[in-house]
Each structure stands twice: as C-alpha cells, then as structure tokens.
Design a protein around this motif. Structure first.
Motif, PDB file in Angstrom:
ATOM      1  N   SER A  47      43.922  -8.783  37.549  1.00 41.11           N
ATOM      2  CA  SER A  47      43.428  -8.643  38.912  1.00 41.11           C
ATOM      3  C   SER A  47      43.374  -7.176  39.296  1.00 41.11           C
ATOM      4  CB  SER A  47      44.349  -9.399  39.883  1.00 41.11           C
ATOM      5  OG  SER A  47      44.139  -8.966  41.209  1.00 41.11           O
ATOM      6  N   GLU A  48      42.179  -6.680  39.650  1.00 40.58           N
ATOM      7  CA  GLU A  48      42.075  -5.276  40.056  1.00 40.58           C
ATOM      8  C   GLU A  48      42.827  -5.027  41.370  1.00 40.58           C
ATOM      9  OE1 GLU A  48      37.586  -5.180  41.781  1.00 40.58           O
ATOM     10  OE2 GLU A  48      37.848  -5.707  39.674  1.00 40.58           O
ATOM     11  N   ARG A  49      42.903  -6.050  42.224  1.00 43.98           N
ATOM     12  CA  ARG A  49      43.677  -5.905  43.456  1.00 43.98           C
ATOM     13  C   ARG A  49      45.158  -5.724  43.132  1.00 43.98           C
ATOM     14  NH1 ARG A  49      43.421  -7.062  48.939  1.00 43.98           N
ATOM     15  NH2 ARG A  49      41.211  -7.558  48.726  1.00 43.98           N
ATOM     16  N   ASP A  50      45.677  -6.494  42.190  1.00 43.23           N
ATOM     17  CA  ASP A  50      47.090  -6.353  41.807  1.00 43.23           C
ATOM     18  C   ASP A  50      47.347  -4.990  41.174  1.00 43.23           C
ATOM     19  OD1 ASP A  50      47.561  -8.895  42.736  1.00 43.23           O
ATOM     20  OD2 ASP A  50      47.644  -9.836  40.751  1.00 43.23           O
ATOM     21  N   GLU A  51      46.400  -4.515  40.373  1.00 41.60           N
ATOM     22  CA  GLU A  51      46.558  -3.190  39.761  1.00 41.60           C
ATOM     23  C   GLU A  51      46.549  -2.109  40.838  1.00 41.60           C
ATOM     24  OE1 GLU A  51      43.642  -2.788  36.611  1.00 41.60           O
ATOM     25  OE2 GLU A  51      44.180  -4.740  35.785  1.00 41.60           O
ATOM     26  N   HIS A  52      45.647  -2.237  41.797  1.00 44.11           N
ATOM     27  CA  HIS A  52      45.582  -1.295  42.919  1.00 44.11           C
ATOM     28  C   HIS A  52      46.916  -1.262  43.675  1.00 44.11           C
ATOM     29  CE1 HIS A  52      43.273   0.624  46.367  1.00 44.11           C
ATOM     30  NE2 HIS A  52      44.387   0.230  46.973  1.00 44.11           N
ATOM     31  N   GLN A  53      47.427  -2.438  44.014  1.00 42.06           N
ATOM     32  CA  GLN A  53      48.676  -2.511  44.777  1.00 42.06           C
ATOM     33  C   GLN A  53      49.863  -2.000  43.967  1.00 42.06           C
ATOM     34  OE1 GLN A  53      48.486  -2.783  47.779  1.00 42.06           O
ATOM     35  NE2 GLN A  53      47.231  -4.467  48.529  1.00 42.06           N
ATOM     36  N   ALA A  54      49.823  -2.176  42.650  1.00 32.62           N
ATOM     37  CA  ALA A  54      50.898  -1.644  41.812  1.00 32.62           C
ATOM     38  C   ALA A  54      50.964  -0.121  41.930  1.00 32.62           C
ATOM     39  CB  ALA A  54      50.689  -2.054  40.359  1.00 32.62           C
ATOM     40  N   VAL A  55      49.800   0.536  41.941  1.00 31.66           N
ATOM     41  CA  VAL A  55      49.785   1.994  42.059  1.00 31.66           C
ATOM     42  C   VAL A  55      50.255   2.427  43.448  1.00 31.66           C
ATOM     43  CG1 VAL A  55      48.341   4.068  41.974  1.00 31.66           C
ATOM     44  CG2 VAL A  55      47.974   2.210  40.331  1.00 31.66           C
ATOM     45  N   ARG A  56      49.846   1.705  44.477  1.00 29.30           N
ATOM     46  CA  ARG A  56      50.250   2.076  45.830  1.00 29.30           C
ATOM     47  C   ARG A  56      51.753   1.866  46.053  1.00 29.30           C
ATOM     48  NH1 ARG A  56      46.714   5.076  46.636  1.00 29.30           N
ATOM     49  NH2 ARG A  56      44.717   4.665  47.668  1.00 29.30           N
ATOM     50  N   ASN A  57      52.334   0.860  45.412  1.00 29.19           N
ATOM     51  CA  ASN A  57      53.721   0.495  45.720  1.00 29.19           C
ATOM     52  C   ASN A  57      54.715   0.777  44.593  1.00 29.19           C
ATOM     53  OD1 ASN A  57      53.192  -0.780  48.379  1.00 29.19           O
ATOM     54  ND2 ASN A  57      51.977  -2.198  47.144  1.00 29.19           N
ATOM     55  N   ARG A  58      54.228   0.836  43.355  1.00 28.08           N
ATOM     56  CA  ARG A  58      55.125   1.050  42.225  1.00 28.08           C
ATOM     57  C   ARG A  58      54.527   2.132  41.312  1.00 28.08           C
ATOM     58  NH1 ARG A  58      54.190  -4.188  42.806  1.00 28.08           N
ATOM     59  NH2 ARG A  58      53.104  -4.405  40.808  1.00 28.08           N
ATOM     60  N   ALA A  59      53.828   1.716  40.256  1.00 28.99           N
ATOM     61  CA  ALA A  59      53.198   2.686  39.361  1.00 28.99           C
ATOM     62  C   ALA A  59      52.189   1.995  38.469  1.00 28.99           C
ATOM     63  CB  ALA A  59      54.248   3.387  38.505  1.00 28.99           C
ATOM     64  N   GLY A  60      51.159   2.753  38.095  1.00 29.35           N
ATOM     65  CA  GLY A  60      50.125   2.270  37.181  1.00 29.35           C
ATOM     66  C   GLY A  60      49.891   3.275  36.071  1.00 29.35           C
ATOM     67  N   LEU A  61      49.457   2.766  34.916  1.00 26.43           N
ATOM     68  CA  LEU A  61      49.205   3.600  33.741  1.00 26.43           C
ATOM     69  C   LEU A  61      47.734   3.501  33.367  1.00 26.43           C
ATOM     70  CD1 LEU A  61      50.347   5.362  31.446  1.00 26.43           C
ATOM     71  CD2 LEU A  61      50.827   3.235  30.182  1.00 26.43           C
ATOM     72  N   PHE A  62      47.073   4.639  33.244  1.00 24.12           N
ATOM     73  CA  PHE A  62      45.637   4.706  32.983  1.00 24.12           C
ATOM     74  C   PHE A  62      45.358   5.451  31.684  1.00 24.12           C
ATOM     75  CE2 PHE A  62      46.197   4.567  37.561  1.00 24.12           C
ATOM     76  CZ  PHE A  62      45.167   3.780  38.043  1.00 24.12           C
ATOM     77  N   ASP A  63      44.309   5.009  30.983  1.00 27.32           N
ATOM     78  CA  ASP A  63      43.735   5.760  29.872  1.00 27.32           C
ATOM     79  C   ASP A  63      42.516   6.499  30.408  1.00 27.32           C
ATOM     80  OD1 ASP A  63      42.708   6.779  27.531  1.00 27.32           O
ATOM     81  OD2 ASP A  63      42.179   4.835  26.655  1.00 27.32           O
TER      82      ASP A  63
END
Length: 384
Positions: A47-63
């Motif tokens: 879910s792109e929404r879940d990925e978005h919220q992960a970055v706003r609230n926790r952290a996300g990893l991108f290539d």
C-alpha cells in the motif's frame, strides 16, 4: 547490385530499462515495478498510503540508484561549477552540500541538482535520472576552458535513502559516523552496517533522514542491514509512488512538473538559488537578471498550493479557473494527500489569484469545475 526493398523499415527495438543493483531484492519483496527515466524501479511494495505514513511517522527505505552522479575534480573545479551552474559552489565548505540548478542561456531550468563538496578539489553532482545525460554534457562543455575534469560516475554508485523521524536512531546504531554533528545539507564518510558509505543528511520527503552513496556491489548488504536494524522501529521499504506524495506535501518541486526548460528559478519561486554576487560570470546571468526584475515587480504567475473542497483529484495539466470560469493557471502536480486526507495540488496561477485564501478558484476535472482553496506552500512541515 541489390534492388532496394519496398518493405517498411522496422523501428529498432526499444532499449530495455536499466536495473539497479537491488533489482532482485525488490522483486523478491513483491514490488510493483515501473519504467522510470529508463530504469526499472519499484513503484510500491504494498500500500503506497501505508508506505507514505511509515515515512511520516516512523521510517522508510528507498532505492534511488537511478539518480545521476557526476564528479568534477581539479584545481579549478569550483570555478568551473560557478560558471556552469547558478550557485556559488566554490564558496561551499568541504563536507557541505547545496541545492542548485543548471540553466540554459535563456534562464530556463535544465535540471535542479544537489552538489556535494567532498574535498578541496572534488565535487559530486547528483542530477535527476531523466536529465543526467543533459547535465553531464552541459557541465562538461561549460567546464572545458577550466582546469577541471568532469566524470560520468553513474555506474560507480548505488544510492539508498532512509527517511523519517526514526531514521536518525536507526542509522546511529549501525554506523561509526558522528550523526549528531551532521547537519542538514552536509555529508561525511562512514561505515554503515559494515559498508563504506558517503552519508548525506539530505532527502526529498519533508522528513529528517539520510542518503547513502555506496558501491553497487555493497548495495544489497547495506539494504538488508538497514532493514534488519530498523525492523523494531517500523522501517519499511518504500517505492517511488509514496516518494511523490511525500515531496508534494512538502512543497518540493519535481522536474518536468514544477520545473521545466520554460521556467526560470524566479518563476518557480526559487530565485534564492541564483547567486548574482559570485565573482565570476555564469551561463544565463543576463536572462536571470531580467527574470529577477520581473519577479520583483508583478510576476505573470506564481506557484501555489491548492487544497480540494471535495474529493476529486487533480492531475498535471488540468486547468485552473476563477469564479467566472476564466483560465487563470494550470496544475503541475496533484494527488490525494495521506497526511491531510484530501486531494492537493501545486499549480502556477495568475499573480492576482495567488494569495492564500483567494476565493472562487476551481480546477477543471474532466469538464467539472471542482472548488479548491489557495494555500501557501508547503502543505506539510515537520516539527523541528
């Protein structure tokens, strides 16, 4: 002698998209892949929404290994960049980075860039993937009269980004580098999860975070090390789709949308990147001087934020109208905002309709005038 054939010539086969060093990892994670600027890149993992919220609230990893790295070295590397770009790069301290642009002689933006000064005579330019060859060719041509060497280093790096409020804590447990002393738009060498890296405190999400430049052979080791080290903090892999909604909420421009060769930095509200006071001349100075004067007087259009009163989502190219239905501008980027819970957009609109709170503004979405309100950018700004 062979007679010419009357058969139509077939078009050469399209080049296959390039794959990053992490391609197999993305596919193993079930990523939806897409061709982006000639690269096969992960669009989303779930879910792109879940990925978005992960970055706003926790952290996300991108290539981000599709980005274009160009190295400029030599005794006059700084002066060459002062001439080629609109910024004052020779004044940049070693270990610091700067957001800047390369412009055409008429002032139009060819690309927006980040430049890192890695050593006294060594700079690293990071260009957008779609413009990397143009930037390489342009900088090399403009540096030809300087004692400087321009090198295509796109194959020398993989680029990973860890973004979000938990990013500093995750990374600090995996590195020997002094992250506490690393300020925004600065970089330093260090080891992360056992991998030699250039650690930069930069990003394109509106959150705190880091971009890590490593050798492609080390990319998978670093990716897996970061995911394992960040698991308890909620770190998740993220694709390009949520990267776009994150940057849109943060009011960050995207080349090909807010920035084009028909737009000057002053048209985009980014005139601050143009340094007229640097000691040397630079390409586009005359045109940009005129653009600065126009912006200081009455600019024809301004870049603004638009927030929907309803639920319909605007897209790039949609017309913006006033209360009478007259055309006053055009949407450059639009998407549902996971953080605000409503559709948002950036748009260039006539200056007399650009003030926050302007009433009667609408976006023409497939023949229906949908009400929007004008707001100041950015839509979202993290607490510091």
């Amino acid at each position: 002698m062979t007679e010419p054939s009357n058969e139509p010539l077939s078009a050469p086969p399209a080049a296959s998209p390039r794959r990053t060093a992490l391609d197999a990892v993305h596919r193993a994670l079930g990523a939806t892949m897409t061709d982006f600027a000639g690269w096969d890149m992960p669009l989303r993992y779930g879910s792109e929404r879940d990925e978005h919220q992960a970055v706003r609230n926790r952290a996300g990893l991108f290539d981000l290994s599709h980005m274009g790295e160009i190295t400029v070295t030599g005794p006059q590397a700084g002066q060459a960049l002062d001439h080629a770009l609109v910024g004052h790069l020779s004044a940049l301290a070693v270990g610091k980075a700067r957001y800047t642009m390369v412009c055409a002689p008429d002032g139009g933006i060819l690309d927006d860039l980040i430049v890192y000064r890695l050593a006294e005579q060594r700079y690293l330019i990071v260009a957008n993937a779609s413009n990397a060859q143009t930037v390489l060719d342009t900088v090399a041509l403009r540096a030809a009269d300087f004692d400087a060497q321009v090198t295509d280093d796109r194959d020398a790096y993989s680029l990973l980004a860890i973004q979000g409020p938990a990013a500093p804590g995750i990374l600090s447990a995996l590195t020997d580098a002094d992250l506490a002393g690393l300020r925004y738009y600065a970089g330093l060498p260090g080891t992360v999860a056992g991998v030699s890296s250039l650690i930069a405190r930069t990003g394109y999400t509106g959150e705190d975070g880091f971009e890590l430049f490593v050798a492609p052979a080390d990319a998978e080791r670093l990716w897996q090390g970061l995911l394992a080290g960040g698991a308890d903090a909620g770190l998740v892999p993220c694709g390009l789709s949520c990267r776009d909604t994150l940057r849109l909420e943060a009011g960050m421009p995207l080349y090909g949308h807010e920035l084009t060769a028909k737009v000057t930095p002053f048209d985009a509200g980014l005139g601050r990147v143009v340094k007229f006071d640097k000691p040397s001349d630079f390409v586009g100075r005359e045109a940009l001087t005129a653009a600065a004067a126009r912006a200081a007087d009455v600019p024809p259009r301004k870049l603004v934020g638009l927030v929907a009163e309803g639920r319909r989502v605007p897209r790039a190219g949609y017309a913006v109208t006033d209360a009478s239905g007259a055309l006053i501008g055009e949407v450059t980027s639009g998407a549902p905002s996971p953080t605000l819970g409503v559709p948002i957009a950036m748009a260039y609109v006539d200056a007399d309709h650009a003030a926050p709170g302007t009433e009667g503004v609408a976006v023409d979405i497939r023949g229906s005038r949908e009400p929007y309100r004008v707001v100041a950018l950015p839509f979202y700004q993290r607490e510091r």
